[in-house]
Design an enzyme around this catalytic site. Structure first.
Site, PDB file in Angstrom:
ATOM      1  N   CYS A 383       0.869  -1.318   0.133  1.00 44.62           N
ATOM      2  CA  CYS A 383       0.003   0.095  -0.134  1.00 44.62           C
ATOM      3  C   CYS A 383       0.984   1.383   0.146  1.00 44.62           C
ATOM      4  O   CYS A 383       1.487   1.442  -1.030  1.00 44.62           O
ATOM      5  CB  CYS A 383      -0.778  -0.045   1.058  1.00 44.62           C
ATOM      6  SG  CYS A 383      -2.376   1.195   0.810  1.00 44.62           S
ATOM      7  N   GLU A 407      -0.334  13.346  -1.712  1.00 48.38           N
ATOM      8  CA  GLU A 407      -0.660  13.339  -0.316  1.00 48.38           C
ATOM      9  C   GLU A 407       0.557  14.170   0.626  1.00 48.38           C
ATOM     10  O   GLU A 407       0.109  14.707   1.706  1.00 48.38           O
ATOM     11  CB  GLU A 407      -0.710  11.909   0.070  1.00 48.38           C
ATOM     12  CG  GLU A 407      -0.927  11.778   1.626  1.00 48.38           C
ATOM     13  CD  GLU A 407      -0.998   9.983   2.145  1.00 48.38           C
ATOM     14  OE1 GLU A 407      -0.772   9.111   1.357  1.00 48.38           O
ATOM     15  OE2 GLU A 407      -1.504  10.063   3.432  1.00 48.38           O
ATOM     16  N   HIS A 509      -3.588  -4.824   0.156  1.00 48.96           N
ATOM     17  CA  HIS A 509      -2.808  -5.546   1.488  1.00 48.96           C
ATOM     18  C   HIS A 509      -3.286  -6.953   1.420  1.00 48.96           C
ATOM     19  O   HIS A 509      -4.013  -7.745   1.911  1.00 48.96           O
ATOM     20  CB  HIS A 509      -3.791  -4.904   2.558  1.00 48.96           C
ATOM     21  CG  HIS A 509      -3.466  -3.540   3.104  1.00 48.96           C
ATOM     22  ND1 HIS A 509      -2.543  -3.106   3.867  1.00 48.96           N
ATOM     23  CD2 HIS A 509      -4.177  -2.269   2.342  1.00 48.96           C
ATOM     24  CE1 HIS A 509      -2.612  -1.657   3.971  1.00 48.96           C
ATOM     25  NE2 HIS A 509      -3.558  -1.420   2.956  1.00 48.96           N
ATOM     26  N   GLU A 511      -1.536  -8.949   3.480  1.00 51.07           N
ATOM     27  CA  GLU A 511      -1.425  -9.488   4.797  1.00 51.07           C
ATOM     28  C   GLU A 511      -3.095  -9.837   5.278  1.00 51.07           C
ATOM     29  O   GLU A 511      -3.035 -10.823   6.242  1.00 51.07           O
ATOM     30  CB  GLU A 511      -0.780  -8.579   5.728  1.00 51.07           C
ATOM     31  CG  GLU A 511      -1.370  -7.269   6.048  1.00 51.07           C
ATOM     32  CD  GLU A 511      -1.420  -6.134   4.998  1.00 51.07           C
ATOM     33  OE1 GLU A 511      -1.103  -6.318   3.886  1.00 51.07           O
ATOM     34  OE2 GLU A 511      -1.504  -4.955   5.447  1.00 51.07           O
TER      35      GLU A 511
HETATM   36  N1  GLN Z   1      -1.846   6.967   2.405  1.00 54.15           N
HETATM   37  C1  GLN Z   1      -1.787   6.086   1.239  1.00 54.15           C
HETATM   38  C2  GLN Z   1      -2.968   6.155   0.378  1.00 54.15           C
HETATM   39  O1  GLN Z   1      -3.914   6.669   1.046  1.00 54.15           O
HETATM   40  C3  GLN Z   1      -1.664   4.489   1.496  1.00 54.15           C
HETATM   41  C4  GLN Z   1      -2.508   4.102   2.336  1.00 54.15           C
HETATM   42  C5  GLN Z   1      -2.309   2.666   3.130  1.00 54.15           C
HETATM   43  O2  GLN Z   1      -0.976   2.426   3.070  1.00 54.15           O
HETATM   44  N2  GLN Z   1      -3.289   2.214   3.566  1.00 54.15           N
HETATM   45  O3  GLN Z   1      -3.187   5.952  -0.648  1.00 54.15           O
END
Ligand code: GLN
Length: 538
Positions: A383, A407, A509, A511
């Protein structure tokens, strides 16, 4: 409908969730269909807004529910796919009742905790239980008996046991702490007696006591607890400290927990055989590893292991598959800025950069990705870790030194990671966050295809930003290949770096869906590469 309530006494953090999950696992092994519900007495609607430092990781379900991490344990132990309705919070309950009140549903009545809040709690428990189609639903009551905020839930549980006809349909399992005090090492049962008294004063009589203690309970302590708490001796269960949480189902099985519950609740097991052999082998592989590797987990919540719980479990699963102990070195990403990364990462056989939000710690993670890339150290980014890897490659390989995610730097000249839907016409049904399971198509002849063994996979997401499609051709010609895509190929989901033994990252993700019998393929890939790296470098 049959329910098993699991409550906790004396202190929090007794491993109620593991007890609940283990009971579920044992019943499942007898062919009984199980499900689980977690009750969290806090006012948050869900865990989505909670700081991992306070509550551990936010666990994400297929349906996009952002829930308490105990639901992860339920899914891993019982092999379930739960929905957000399986996490009931005070916030959700009050919101429904207040909405009803505004809509005039209560016909002018005074709206009160009893019966309105308790009815809503009962409705939510029974609806989740019914919808799951399970024979038995395990309901874990978060918090500790005696907490003011868990009172309405205990009252609802008491009422449910009346509503459902007591005895064989509802059982109460109470987990408590049995401290060992003094030089003689005496087990103290008084706190347990007090917390059971507290339960009884609410009208709940526990049917089983699970005593957490650093040592196995002595016969004398068992007998004492049985007598004072008014339960049969065989219903006093000992859960001493274990090396691995995955031993707990086996510990409970040895003490006849499943038999006791089956008997008491008149359940009809499909099989008398205790089919825990696969689980036993799994535990043996955890406890008797033949290899050891160390993987650095680079994050900003590294002081609380629970913040990355699903990753730790995924590494346990993937390690067990190779009879390998995966030791995790928690690295605060800021350390990689303050100190020499070669020192901090010295001796590790792999690096993982997990998910995260916000700018703090980001540059340290970029350093981690660069160090792994340049030194041929196996790397997995998840992610935010995927976005970090992308930024790092753009800065260093593509020659865009200011490349960033919007971001972190809204004015970057090279927004290689941008808010979703900004550059392409696909937005998510008005959602501000892309959450839950989504299909991903994996390219032929890629590492990801090798690891997943299929073209179409479904993995869970939780993000707002994504790879900016404008830069994709340049990234790919620099060797950063997107081998997993979703939404008709518009969204980048997996990146693999050419010419590196294992430099793989995913926007999703993996995991969250890792299971003891089916480790997350990308974690497996990292562990395998780490083992190879360890052998080459020793
Ligand atoms: N901050 C990043 C986003 O919003 C990654 C989010 C995360 O790692 N869950 O895309």
């Amino acid at each position: 409908m049959k329910l098993i309530f699991v409550s906790g006494g004396v202190i929090s953090g007794l491993g109620k969730g593991i007890t609940a999950s283990s009971i579920g696992r044992l019943l499942k092994a007898r062919g009984i269909k199980v499900s689980a519900v977690k009750i969290d007495p806090y006012l948050n609607i869900d865990a989505g807004t909670m700081n991992p430092y306070e509550h551990g990781e936010v666990y994400v379900l297929d349906d996009g529910g952002e829930v308490d991490l105990d639901l992860g344990n339920y899914e891993r132990f019982m092999g379930l796919h739960l929905t957000r309705d399986h996490n009931i919070t005070t916030g959700k309950v009050y919101r429904s009742v207040i909405d009803n009140e505004r809509r005039g549903v209560y016909l002018g009545k005074t709206v009160q905790i009893i019966p309105h809040i308790t009815d809503e709690i009962k409705r939510r428990i029974t609806t989740a239980a019914r919808d799951s189609g399970a024979d038995v639903v395990i309901v874990e009551l978060g918090g500790t008996v005696g907490d003011m905020e868990s009172m309405p839930f205990l009252e609802a549980a008491r009422q449910l046991s009346r509503d459902l006809g007591g005895e064989e349909n509802v059982m109460f399992v109470h987990t408590t702490l049995i401290p060992i005090m003094g030089s003689v090492g005496e087990e103290k049962t008084k706190p347990t007696q007090h917390s059971v008294k507290e339960l009884m004063s609410i009208g709940i009589r526990p049917d089983m006591i699970v005593g957490r203690c650093s040592e196995p309970l002595s016969e004398a302590a068992r007998a004492k607890i049985a007598m004072f708490c008014d339960v049969p001796e065989e219903a006093v269960i000992s859960t001493p400290d274990a090396k691995s949480i995955y031993q707990v189902p086996l510990l409970l099985e040895k003490q006849g927990v499943a038999d006791y519950i089956i008997d008491r609740m008149k359940l009809r097991p499909m099989t008398a055989r205790r089919d825990m052999s696969q689980w036993e082998r799994f535990v043996k592989r955890i406890l008797e590893p033949k290899e050891h590797v160390e993987i650095a987990l680079v994050g900003k919540y590294t002081a609380l292991a629970d913040s990355y719980l699903s990753h730790l479990e995924a590494f346990t699963h993937a390690g067990a598959a190779r009879e390998c102990k995966v030791k995790i070195r928690f690295v605060d990403s800021d350390e990689l800025i303050a100190h020499d990364p070669a020192e901090i990462l010295k001796g590790v056989h792999g690096v993982v950069v997990p998910g995260g939000f916000g700018i703090r710690g980001v540059e340290g993670k970029v350093v981690a990705a660069r160090y792994a890339r340049e030194n041929g150290i196996p790397f997995l980014g998840v992610c935010l870790g995927f976005q970090i890897a992308t930024i790092e490659i753009c800065r260093d390989v593509l020659g865009l030194p200011k490349a960033d995610s919007t971001e972190f730097d809204p004015d970057t000249p090279d927004p290689v990671i941008c808010i979703m839907g900004e550059q392409i016409g696909v937005t998510d049904k008005g959602a501000t966050m892309r959450l839950g399971a989504q299909d991903v198509i994996i390219a032929d002849k890629s590492k990801a295809r090798e690891l997943y063994g299929s073209e179409l996979i479904s993995e869970r997401h939780r993000h707002r930003y994504e790879v900016n499609p404008e830069y994709i051709p340049r990234m790919e010609s620099a060797g950063w290949k997107f081998t997993g895509r979703s939404d008709c190929g518009h969204r980048m989901e997996i990146g693999e770096l050419d010419g590196h033994p294992y430099f793989v990252a995913s926007q999703f993700h993996p995991e969250f869906k890792s299971k003891p019998e089916h480790p997350s393929p990308l974690h497996q890939g990292l562990v395998d590469a780490a083992i190879a790296y360890m052998k080459d470098n020793s």
